[in-house]
Design a protein around this motif. Structure first.
Motif, PDB file in Angstrom:
ATOM      1  N   VAL A 146      66.330  95.978  -8.656  1.00  7.90           N
ATOM      2  CA  VAL A 146      66.749  97.364  -8.492  1.00  7.90           C
ATOM      3  C   VAL A 146      66.356  97.898  -7.123  1.00  7.90           C
ATOM      4  CG1 VAL A 146      66.368  99.728  -9.363  1.00  7.90           C
ATOM      5  CG2 VAL A 146      66.631  97.808 -10.973  1.00  7.90           C
ATOM      6  N   GLY A 147      67.239  98.672  -6.524  1.00  5.63           N
ATOM      7  CA  GLY A 147      66.927  99.442  -5.325  1.00  5.63           C
ATOM      8  C   GLY A 147      67.081 100.919  -5.634  1.00  5.63           C
ATOM      9  N   ILE A 148      66.304 101.762  -4.962  1.00  2.83           N
ATOM     10  CA  ILE A 148      66.364 103.212  -5.195  1.00  2.83           C
ATOM     11  C   ILE A 148      66.552 103.920  -3.863  1.00  2.83           C
ATOM     12  CG2 ILE A 148      65.206 105.239  -6.162  1.00  2.83           C
ATOM     13  CD1 ILE A 148      63.465 103.360  -7.818  1.00  2.83           C
ATOM     14  N   LEU A 149      67.567 104.753  -3.786  1.00  3.77           N
ATOM     15  CA  LEU A 149      67.767 105.645  -2.645  1.00  3.77           C
ATOM     16  C   LEU A 149      67.591 107.068  -3.151  1.00  3.77           C
ATOM     17  CD1 LEU A 149      70.913 104.044  -0.927  1.00  3.77           C
ATOM     18  CD2 LEU A 149      68.500 103.676  -0.396  1.00  3.77           C
ATOM     19  N   TYR A 150      66.628 107.801  -2.586  1.00  7.11           N
ATOM     20  CA  TYR A 150      66.326 109.136  -3.104  1.00  7.11           C
ATOM     21  C   TYR A 150      66.209 110.136  -1.963  1.00  7.11           C
ATOM     22  CZ  TYR A 150      61.420 107.979  -1.944  1.00  7.11           C
ATOM     23  OH  TYR A 150      60.254 107.615  -1.305  1.00  7.11           O
ATOM     24  N   GLN A 170      57.693  98.130 -18.474  1.00 11.32           N
ATOM     25  CA  GLN A 170      58.093  98.395 -19.851  1.00 11.32           C
ATOM     26  C   GLN A 170      59.523  97.949 -20.133  1.00 11.32           C
ATOM     27  OE1 GLN A 170      57.689 102.522 -20.963  1.00 11.32           O
ATOM     28  NE2 GLN A 170      57.473 102.037 -23.135  1.00 11.32           N
ATOM     29  N   LEU A 171      60.412  98.132 -19.152  1.00 14.27           N
ATOM     30  CA  LEU A 171      61.822  97.803 -19.367  1.00 14.27           C
ATOM     31  C   LEU A 171      62.244  96.495 -18.720  1.00 14.27           C
ATOM     32  CD1 LEU A 171      63.527 101.315 -19.045  1.00 14.27           C
ATOM     33  CD2 LEU A 171      62.666 100.162 -21.087  1.00 14.27           C
ATOM     34  N   GLY A 172      61.335  95.854 -17.993  1.00 16.19           N
ATOM     35  CA  GLY A 172      61.605  94.510 -17.494  1.00 16.19           C
ATOM     36  C   GLY A 172      62.494  94.408 -16.281  1.00 16.19           C
ATOM     37  N   PHE A 173      62.520  95.446 -15.429  1.00 16.74           N
ATOM     38  CA  PHE A 173      63.242  95.339 -14.162  1.00 16.74           C
ATOM     39  C   PHE A 173      62.246  95.412 -13.014  1.00 16.74           C
ATOM     40  CE2 PHE A 173      63.141  99.887 -15.125  1.00 16.74           C
ATOM     41  CZ  PHE A 173      62.791 100.460 -13.916  1.00 16.74           C
ATOM     42  N   GLN A 174      62.707  95.127 -11.797  1.00 16.27           N
ATOM     43  CA  GLN A 174      61.836  95.106 -10.625  1.00 16.27           C
ATOM     44  C   GLN A 174      62.490  95.880  -9.486  1.00 16.27           C
ATOM     45  OE1 GLN A 174      61.153  91.228  -8.960  1.00 16.27           O
ATOM     46  NE2 GLN A 174      59.560  91.937  -7.550  1.00 16.27           N
ATOM     47  N   VAL A 175      61.741  96.838  -8.939  1.00 15.24           N
ATOM     48  CA  VAL A 175      62.220  97.568  -7.762  1.00 15.24           C
ATOM     49  C   VAL A 175      61.904  96.732  -6.532  1.00 15.24           C
ATOM     50  CG1 VAL A 175      62.012  99.663  -6.389  1.00 15.24           C
ATOM     51  CG2 VAL A 175      61.914  99.804  -8.885  1.00 15.24           C
ATOM     52  N   VAL A 176      62.951  96.220  -5.869  1.00 21.72           N
ATOM     53  CA  VAL A 176      62.758  95.335  -4.719  1.00 21.72           C
ATOM     54  C   VAL A 176      63.079  96.030  -3.401  1.00 21.72           C
ATOM     55  CG1 VAL A 176      63.177  93.258  -6.090  1.00 21.72           C
ATOM     56  CG2 VAL A 176      65.106  94.391  -4.945  1.00 21.72           C
ATOM     57  N   VAL A 202      71.219  96.281  -8.595  1.00 19.41           N
ATOM     58  CA  VAL A 202      71.494  97.608  -9.144  1.00 19.41           C
ATOM     59  C   VAL A 202      70.906  98.640  -8.199  1.00 19.41           C
ATOM     60  CG1 VAL A 202      71.150  99.192 -11.073  1.00 19.41           C
ATOM     61  CG2 VAL A 202      71.411  96.753 -11.513  1.00 19.41           C
ATOM     62  N   LEU A 203      71.737  99.552  -7.715  1.00 19.20           N
ATOM     63  CA  LEU A 203      71.293 100.555  -6.757  1.00 19.20           C
ATOM     64  C   LEU A 203      71.282 101.916  -7.454  1.00 19.20           C
ATOM     65  CD1 LEU A 203      70.426 100.703  -3.799  1.00 19.20           C
ATOM     66  CD2 LEU A 203      72.818 101.055  -3.194  1.00 19.20           C
ATOM     67  N   VAL A 228      75.922 100.579  -9.409  1.00 19.28           N
ATOM     68  CA  VAL A 228      75.420 101.852  -8.889  1.00 19.28           C
ATOM     69  C   VAL A 228      75.149 102.776 -10.070  1.00 19.28           C
ATOM     70  CG1 VAL A 228      75.918 103.893  -7.491  1.00 19.28           C
ATOM     71  CG2 VAL A 228      76.650 101.623  -6.704  1.00 19.28           C
ATOM     72  N   ILE A 229      73.926 103.304 -10.119  1.00 21.47           N
ATOM     73  CA  ILE A 229      73.536 104.230 -11.172  1.00 21.47           C
ATOM     74  C   ILE A 229      73.307 105.592 -10.548  1.00 21.47           C
ATOM     75  CG2 ILE A 229      71.783 104.814 -12.884  1.00 21.47           C
ATOM     76  CD1 ILE A 229      71.362 101.829 -13.328  1.00 21.47           C
ATOM     77  N   ALA A 230      74.082 106.570 -10.986  1.00 21.15           N
ATOM     78  CA  ALA A 230      74.066 107.902 -10.398  1.00 21.15           C
ATOM     79  C   ALA A 230      73.449 108.906 -11.370  1.00 21.15           C
ATOM     80  CB  ALA A 230      75.490 108.337 -10.053  1.00 21.15           C
ATOM     81  N   PRO A 231      72.970 110.050 -10.855  1.00 19.40           N
ATOM     82  CA  PRO A 231      72.472 111.118 -11.734  1.00 19.40           C
ATOM     83  C   PRO A 231      73.578 111.663 -12.635  1.00 19.40           C
ATOM     84  CG  PRO A 231      71.790 111.493  -9.455  1.00 19.40           C
ATOM     85  CD  PRO A 231      72.802 110.386  -9.427  1.00 19.40           C
ATOM     86  N   HIS A 232      73.178 112.444 -13.657  1.00 18.48           N
ATOM     87  CA  HIS A 232      74.161 112.952 -14.622  1.00 18.48           C
ATOM     88  C   HIS A 232      75.206 113.843 -13.968  1.00 18.48           C
ATOM     89  CE1 HIS A 232      71.406 116.539 -14.834  1.00 18.48           C
ATOM     90  NE2 HIS A 232      72.548 117.167 -14.885  1.00 18.48           N
ATOM     91  N   SER A 233      74.886 114.405 -12.816  1.00 18.50           N
ATOM     92  CA  SER A 233      75.851 115.269 -12.137  1.00 18.50           C
ATOM     93  C   SER A 233      77.121 114.516 -11.752  1.00 18.50           C
ATOM     94  CB  SER A 233      75.220 115.877 -10.878  1.00 18.50           C
ATOM     95  OG  SER A 233      74.810 114.861  -9.969  1.00 18.50           O
ATOM     96  N   TYR A 234      77.041 113.176 -11.677  1.00 14.98           N
ATOM     97  CA  TYR A 234      78.204 112.397 -11.248  1.00 14.98           C
ATOM     98  C   TYR A 234      79.336 112.427 -12.271  1.00 14.98           C
ATOM     99  CZ  TYR A 234      80.445 109.012  -8.166  1.00 14.98           C
ATOM    100  OH  TYR A 234      81.298 108.412  -7.256  1.00 14.98           O
TER     101      TYR A 234
END
Length: 375
Positions: A146-150, A170-176, A202-203, A228-234
């Motif tokens: 996972v990557g995170i752009l904030y 807890q959920l078994g993913f890794q922020v790389v 996954v971004l 791509v995972i977006a906030p609920h506003s999307y």
């Protein structure tokens, strides 16, 4: 039924500038709900008088408006706070005065909203619930890198980043990969190239809708197609129109029943068509509409001339309330924050230019260990 005494509600919203543009769906839904509920006789026979204000994104202005609405206009409650960067400024005041805020855009509370005994989010809460929406969306993919752009403009972006990172084990993913970005950036090519180099599958984007689209577009220009995972506003119809093919496959989630497909949201679709036919549908507007439905539920218990005390009594009297399937089972404890009220969301995926709900438009995915609040 003879009309009862009018119920005066206040709304503080950022209606101008870039934030106002991002909240247009909620502003439109406000208009639709007020018109619709009054056409149906008001809140249990009480016509709704909404005093809607614009804080212009200024915390000092927001606080001044809160005082004006309570002390001069005499509102008995606030309806659907739409304050991305200014909610924190009014919370001490509404807590001191004991004036409830019923519903928000679930976009600006972060840890402040979760801790406030006077913010009654309807659906996923502004802090923990907002974080969980991203992770509920992640349940639709088996990818783990996972990557995170904030964004750097709003405290809620950093809060969501931290909350997502905390779920890794807890959920078994890794922020790389992670990077702080600006909502004003015209292009995100540098960031998506770095994400690609780090092997991001996954971004996650903690930004506004337009920035999420620019991020996806920048990746696609490089022949790079991460989830791509977006906030609920999307989950807005305008976003799909603006993004075109670059929205295909984007994952998001909603903290209330999904607006475009859920049978229980037919009233929202009909009211928007009737009263705001050119308005933006979905996104924060869905939360705003459901907050209005909550007010209709509360009003069943109000006397002929309701006061703030009556509003609070009806809120604390709820038990496992779902508003007909629009929200998870909900109750509010007195004298404490409500961050644990609803840490649940409905995963959504864009398929063929439409919002789809693989698990069903009214079936919530809740955080591990979450249980309905029992006062």
């Amino acid at each position: 039924m003879a009309p009862g005494a009018p119920v005066k509600l206040g709304q503080i919203a950022t209606r101008t500038g870039p934030v106002g543009a991002a909240l247009q769906s909620a502003i439109d839904a406000t208009r639709a709900w007020v018109a619709d509920v009054n056409a149906r006789g008001g809140l249990a026979g009480h016509p709704v008088q909404l005093v809607a204000t614009d804080d212009r994104g200024d915390p000092n202005q927001a606080l001044a408006l809160a005082r004006q609405l309570v002390e001069k206009d005499g509102v008995i409650a606030f309806y659907a706070s739409l304050q991305v960067t200014t909610l924190q400024a009014i919370l001490p005041y509404v807590e001191q005065k004991g004036i409830p805020i019923i519903g928000s855009c679930a976009c600006g509370g972060a840890q402040f909203g979760d801790a406030s005994p006077m913010l009654f989010d309807v659906g996923a809460t502004s802090g923990k619930g907002l974080v969980w929406e991203h992770l509920a969306a992640m349940s639709l993919t088996d990818k783990k890198k996972v990557g995170i752009l904030y964004c750097r403009e709003a405290a809620s972006c950093a809060f969501m980043h931290d909350g997502i990172v905390a779920y890794q084990k807890q959920l078994g993913f890794q922020v790389v990969y992670e990077a702080q970005v600006s909502l004003a950036q015209p292009d995100f090519t540098a960031e998506v190239l770095q994400a690609q180099q780090r092997g991001v599958e996954v971004l996650v984007t903690n930004v506004d809708n337009a920035s999420t689209t620019r991020i996806a577009r920048a990746a696609h220009r490089q022949n790079y197609y991460p989830g791509v995972i977006a906030p609920h506003s999307y989950a807005e119809d305008k976003t799909l129109r603006d993004a075109g093919k670059d929205s295909e496959g984007i994952l998001t989630a909603t903290g209330v029943a999904e607006w475009s497909n859920a049978p229980v949201m037919a009233d929202f679709r009909e009211a928007m068509n009737r009263y705001v036919p050119g308005g933006v549908r979905g996104g924060p507007g869905t939360n705003t509409w459901v907050a209005g439905i909550m007010l209709e539920r509360l009003a069943r218990d109000w006397p002929a001339q309701p006061t703030t005390a009556d509003v609070l009594k009806s809120l604390y009297g709820l038990r496992n309330e779902t508003l007909g399937g629009r929200i998870p089972p909900t109750a509010y404890k007195q004298g404490t924050g409500h961050g644990d009220t609803a840490v649940c969301a409905i995963p959504v995926k864009v398929v063929d230019g439409k919002f789809t709900t693989p698990n069903g438009p009214q079936n919530f995915v809740c955080a591990p260990g979450w249980q309905p609040v029992q006062p």
